[in-house]
Scaffold this motif. Structure first.
Motif: not given
Length: 310
Positions: A138-145, A153-167, A249-255
């Motif tokens: 399999v090839l997994l392109c730009s994805t996460g679990s 990272l679509v919303v340019p804010m510091r990580a946290g509850r506010s960014r998650t809510w707005l995203t 920004r949708m599924t950033p490197l961390v995934h």
């Protein structure tokens, strides 16, 4: 102001399939399937992402179909697959199994490539018998679990509850996307593509994404919001390669890095500098090359052995 579902010329215009068919999923959902390339050639199955369609893979299909049998299908509610009230990770896995059953011979192996929600489809199906029967690699392109909204990272804010809510509000909006305009292109490019993406790439993605029905986009946004497939990653025991853009920004490197660490049989990780979420469109030749390498390594030798043993 056109609402075309895809561009009609150039490298991102979908090629004409050799044949089309309908696969029927476990709950009766009907899935539009396209087959490209010669019968008997090594098989590749392509699974697209949220709000996309088979047209998203046009460049890979055009590249691979000379010497591969390329199978692409529309996820339920997307492209030419009718909408269905059932939207879940298990439904995605059911649908993939139905496509594999409809297009591959018993025991036939294929390379399966999934982008974004299509990659999540492969992960969701990892423990299924039919997946294990047919998946050679399999090839997994730009994805996460998991944690897709929290890590976005679509919303340019510091990580946290506010960014998650707005995203969550942004990605799960009920608002129609409307026609493809210059403003719409800029928004889509910012959210999903690298800053260096050529206008033709942006146009191709915009046509596809804007064609997705609003209700379908909204319904699947809730599935992605709560998705947790971490336990399924450990069941993905076939050779798996991971590919991601460093500006995703949708599924950033961390995934991608989490997948590489968790996969039982990771056979490669590619991080593409400056590319965004739409890697098959932004780096079409490279993605096709990765698929070819997996076919050559994990499918081609098996086909030779089968022929020699016949």
């Amino acid at each position: 102001m056109s609402r075309l579902m895809h561009v009609v010329n150039g490298p991102y215009a979908p090629p004409v399939p050799v044949r089309e068919l309908t696969a029927v999923s476990a709950d009766g959902a009907r899935l539009h399937v396209e087959v490209h390339g010669p019968d008997g050639a090594p098989a590749v199955v392509l699974s697209h992402g949220w709000s996309c369609s088979t047209a998203f893979w046009a460049a890979q299909i055009r590249d691979l179909a000379d010497d591969h049998r390329v199978i692409a299908y529309d996820q339920r509610g997307h492209g030419r697959s009718p909408a269905n009230p059932v939207c879940s990770a298990d439904a995605l896995a059911d649908d993939l199994e139905a496509v594999l059953a409809a297009t591959l011979a018993p025991g036939e192996k294929a390379v399966l490539a999934g982008h974004s929600m299509g990659g999540m489809t492969l992960i969701a199906a990892a423990g299924r018998d039919r997946f294990r029967e047919h998946a050679g690699a399999v090839l997994l392109c730009s994805t996460g679990s998991s944690q897709l909204v929290a890590e976005s990272l679509v919303v340019p804010m510091r990580a946290g509850r506010s960014r998650t809510w707005l995203t969550r509000k942004v990605l799960g909006s009920r608002a129609p996307l409307g026609p493809v305009t210059p403003v719409a292109r800029r928004i889509l490019k910012y959210a999903t593509m690298g800053p260096g993406s050529a206008p033709g790439m942006v146009e191709a993605c915009a046509r596809i994404v804007h064609a997705c029905p609003r209700k379908v986009r909204y319904a699947w946004s809730h599935v992605l919001d709560t998705l947790d497939l971490d336990h399924r990653v450990r069941e993905l025991t076939v050779p798996a390669a991971v590919l991601v853009g460093t500006a995703d920004r949708m599924t950033p490197l961390v995934h991608a890095r989490s997948l590489v660490a968790a996969l039982p049989n990771c056979v490669g990780s590619t991080e593409l500098p400056g590319l965004g979420h739409m890697t098959p469109v932004e780096a079409p030749a490279l993605v096709a090359t990765r698929i070819r390498e997996l076919v050559s390594t994990y499918i081609g030798s098996q086909r030779i052995q089968q022929k020699e043993g016949a």
